[in-house]
Design an enzyme around this catalytic site. Structure first.
Site, PDB file in Angstrom:
ATOM      1  N   SER A  40      59.490  63.410  -9.526  1.00  0.00           N
ATOM      2  CA  SER A  40      59.241  62.137 -10.407  1.00  0.00           C
ATOM      3  C   SER A  40      58.194  62.230 -11.365  1.00  0.00           C
ATOM      4  O   SER A  40      57.179  62.869 -11.137  1.00  0.00           O
ATOM      5  CB  SER A  40      59.286  61.120  -9.397  1.00  0.00           C
ATOM      6  N   GLY A  94      69.811  34.608 -17.305  1.00  0.00           N
ATOM      7  CA  GLY A  94      69.293  33.759 -18.132  1.00  0.00           C
ATOM      8  C   GLY A  94      67.899  33.061 -17.588  1.00  0.00           C
ATOM      9  O   GLY A  94      67.255  32.051 -18.062  1.00  0.00           O
ATOM     10  N   TYR A 153      54.309  56.910  -3.130  1.00  0.00           N
ATOM     11  CA  TYR A 153      55.527  57.613  -3.542  1.00  0.00           C
ATOM     12  C   TYR A 153      54.974  58.848  -4.573  1.00  0.00           C
ATOM     13  O   TYR A 153      55.764  59.890  -4.406  1.00  0.00           O
ATOM     14  CB  TYR A 153      56.354  56.626  -4.349  1.00  0.00           C
ATOM     15  N   VAL A 174      67.235  64.683   6.396  1.00  0.00           N
ATOM     16  CA  VAL A 174      66.113  65.716   6.042  1.00  0.00           C
ATOM     17  C   VAL A 174      65.107  65.975   7.341  1.00  0.00           C
ATOM     18  O   VAL A 174      64.556  66.998   7.309  1.00  0.00           O
ATOM     19  CB  VAL A 174      65.384  65.576   4.606  1.00  0.00           C
ATOM     20  N   TYR A 201      69.316  58.159 -18.478  1.00  0.00           N
ATOM     21  CA  TYR A 201      71.037  57.853 -17.993  1.00  0.00           C
ATOM     22  C   TYR A 201      71.132  58.599 -17.089  1.00  0.00           C
ATOM     23  O   TYR A 201      71.335  59.997 -16.944  1.00  0.00           O
ATOM     24  CB  TYR A 201      71.695  57.835 -19.160  1.00  0.00           C
TER      25      TYR A 201
END
Length: 282
Positions: free
Chosen positions: A69, A143, A92, A8, A159
């Protein structure tokens, strides 16, 4: 070929690539927590937006969907919606907000026949996605996971397949308008609930021990110092920013989105599908 590898920041390459295009979906971003120098956030996220819009004007392209965002709201806010105040806490989030402003200015200069959608997704996860949620699931299934804080803090999540469907839905709309949408898959899960879902799906047991937040953040600052001295030679997975984000309540309102779009996958099923794909050996 339907794919052209570019940047970009390369305006001339953009100009060539956008020839014959009618709709732009701008996903490009500098987004990692440890980007150095920090000016890269603004080069890619803000100047990149400016370049894309200039090239769109060159070809008279009127339609764009921009993935911003929820980072523009900041941490530990009370379920912010699209009308809430912005308060980004890192470069950000600041650069994403500045990019939104560039896009809004472009729209308002001449809004005739323009279709502009800003999508503010929360943290995205899913099969083959190697972001923060994948790293969390990986730690749990190894673990070696230890909870920092009490684990009651809730996390809005998205998702990836639902996000793609929503962007496709917006792209198909004919409305000429400027709209902002948070994207969140509900209902929000706490860190403890996420850990329990992973345990139930994999049959693994997680160490039942919580590290107090103040100790966790001190560990994060220690790794910040190490990163400073090692610069780019070593990349650490622990930092103060990641600890803060891990322990924060990051819950966002998505009522506006849910009024126009019904996701195919619910959040719990999406988490289980991701765990099965990535961590359950067949």
């Amino acid at each position: 070929d339907i794919t052209v590898v570019g940047n970009v920041l390369d305006k001339e390459k953009l100009k060539v690539s956008l020839k014959g295009v009618t709709d732009v979906i701008l996903l490009a971003a500098e987004h990692k927590d440890n980007v150095s120098p920090t000016s890269l956030y603004y080069d890619v996220n803000v100047r990149g937006m400016q370049n894309v819009l200039e090239c769109m004007d060159y070809h008279n392209i009127k339609n764009i969907i921009f993935t911003s965002s929820v980072a523009v709201y900041g941490l530990n806010k009370q379920n912010p919606n699209e009308l809430s105040d912005v308060d980004p806490f890192n470069h950000y989030g600041i650069s994403k907000w500045e990019a939104e402003n560039v896009l809004r200015d472009w729209y308002e200069i001449n809004s005739e026949n323009k279709k502009v959608y800003v999508v503010r997704p929360t943290v995205i996860f899913g099969e083959r996605n190697r972001g923060n949620v994948y790293n969390l699931f990986s730690q749990i299934t190894s673990g070696k996971f230890l909870m920092i804080g009490n684990g009651d803090n809730k996390k809005s999540m998205a998702y990836v397949k639902n996000v793609v469907d929503f962007i496709s839905f917006l792209n198909d709309r004919s409305n000429k308008e400027f709209q902002i949408y948070n994207y969140v898959d509900k209902n929000d899960l706490s860190m403890n609930e996420l850990v329990n879902i992973v345990q139930q799906k994999t049959g693994l047991r997680v160490i039942n021990f919580n590290i107090p937040y103040y100790i966790g953040i001190m560990i994060g600052y220690f790794f910040d110092i190490l990163s400073f001295f090692f610069f780019k030679k070593v990349e650490f997975k622990i930092s103060s920013v990641r600890i803060k984000k891990f322990c924060a309540n990051t819950v966002y309102d998505s009522q506006k989105t849910r009024k126009v779009f019904v996701p195919k996958y619910n959040l719990k099923d999406a988490v289980e599908k991701t765990i099965e794909y990535e961590f359950i050996k067949k």
